[in-house]
Design an enzyme around this catalytic site. Sequence first.
Site, mmCIF file in Angstrom:
data_model
loop_
_atom_site.group_PDB
_atom_site.id
_atom_site.type_symbol
_atom_site.label_atom_id
_atom_site.label_comp_id
_atom_site.label_asym_id
_atom_site.label_seq_id
_atom_site.Cartn_x
_atom_site.Cartn_y
_atom_site.Cartn_z
ATOM 1 N N GLY A 14 7.837 0.145 -8.053
ATOM 2 C CA GLY A 14 8.893 0.248 -9.331
ATOM 3 C C GLY A 14 9.169 -0.959 -10.219
ATOM 4 N N SER A 15 8.222 -2.060 -9.909
ATOM 5 C CA SER A 15 8.512 -3.315 -10.912
ATOM 6 C C SER A 15 7.996 -3.034 -12.220
ATOM 7 C CB SER A 15 7.640 -4.215 -10.162
ATOM 8 O OG SER A 15 6.248 -4.285 -10.237
ATOM 9 N N ASN A 16 6.931 -2.354 -12.542
ATOM 10 C CA ASN A 16 6.794 -1.908 -14.057
ATOM 11 C C ASN A 16 7.958 -0.776 -14.537
ATOM 12 O OD1 ASN A 16 4.321 -3.297 -15.262
ATOM 13 N ND2 ASN A 16 3.399 -2.344 -13.393
ATOM 14 N N MET A 89 0.194 6.863 -7.990
ATOM 15 C CA MET A 89 -1.230 6.858 -7.353
ATOM 16 C C MET A 89 -1.920 8.223 -7.408
ATOM 17 S SD MET A 89 -1.026 3.787 -6.950
ATOM 18 C CE MET A 89 -2.658 3.313 -6.175
ATOM 19 N N HIS A 108 -3.391 -0.672 -15.766
ATOM 20 C CA HIS A 108 -4.166 -0.878 -14.381
ATOM 21 C C HIS A 108 -4.355 -2.093 -14.303
ATOM 22 C CE1 HIS A 108 -7.397 0.135 -11.736
ATOM 23 N NE2 HIS A 108 -8.064 -0.411 -12.221
#
Length: 190
Positions: A14-16, A89, A108
């Site tokens: 969950g870094s984005n 994913m 991406h």
Amino acid sequence: MTKARAAVFASGAGSNFQAIMEADDLLCDVVLLICDKPGAAVIEKTEKFGVQAFIFNAKEYGSKTDYERVLLEKLREAGVTWLFLAGYMRIVGPTLLSEFPERIINIHPSLLPEFPGLDAIGQAYESAVDQTGVTVHYIDDGIDTGPIIAQEEVPVYPNDTKEQLTERIQQVEHKLYPRVIRQIMSRFMH
């Protein structure tokens, strides 16, 4: 004027998602996290940001259509009009594509059309290219084939480890994705 309501789809750390949530005025409200991996680290981050989470296990459904119908119901209940894929994913199927035409955005970790699909960073690393990057694009019914919105290059150094390259790519992702979201939302506010 009311802000657009968005959902983030994520499968991992969950870094984005965190970068999106911490960004200055995105011009939209992220109201829902959709996660297909019970126990994924991203789920814990929703509490910090006060975002509702819907977690599902695709194996518990007969088909992609079955679980996407459930997701569609959750998205409608939350009044969501935009979907931001951030390390999700799974391939988005026709149920969601038809409901959100040109309103599903993905990030991406490569300069598409190079290195589509899984492990794009690993593909770039193994191929010994001297640059890769990050692409933000709209989703269509292909795999990483939708119209490109923005790209940013990331150099690959001869002595890089895959981890060092991953870290540099993520640093770019965390700035580029919120910036692109803000630009797109600003077009829809006027």
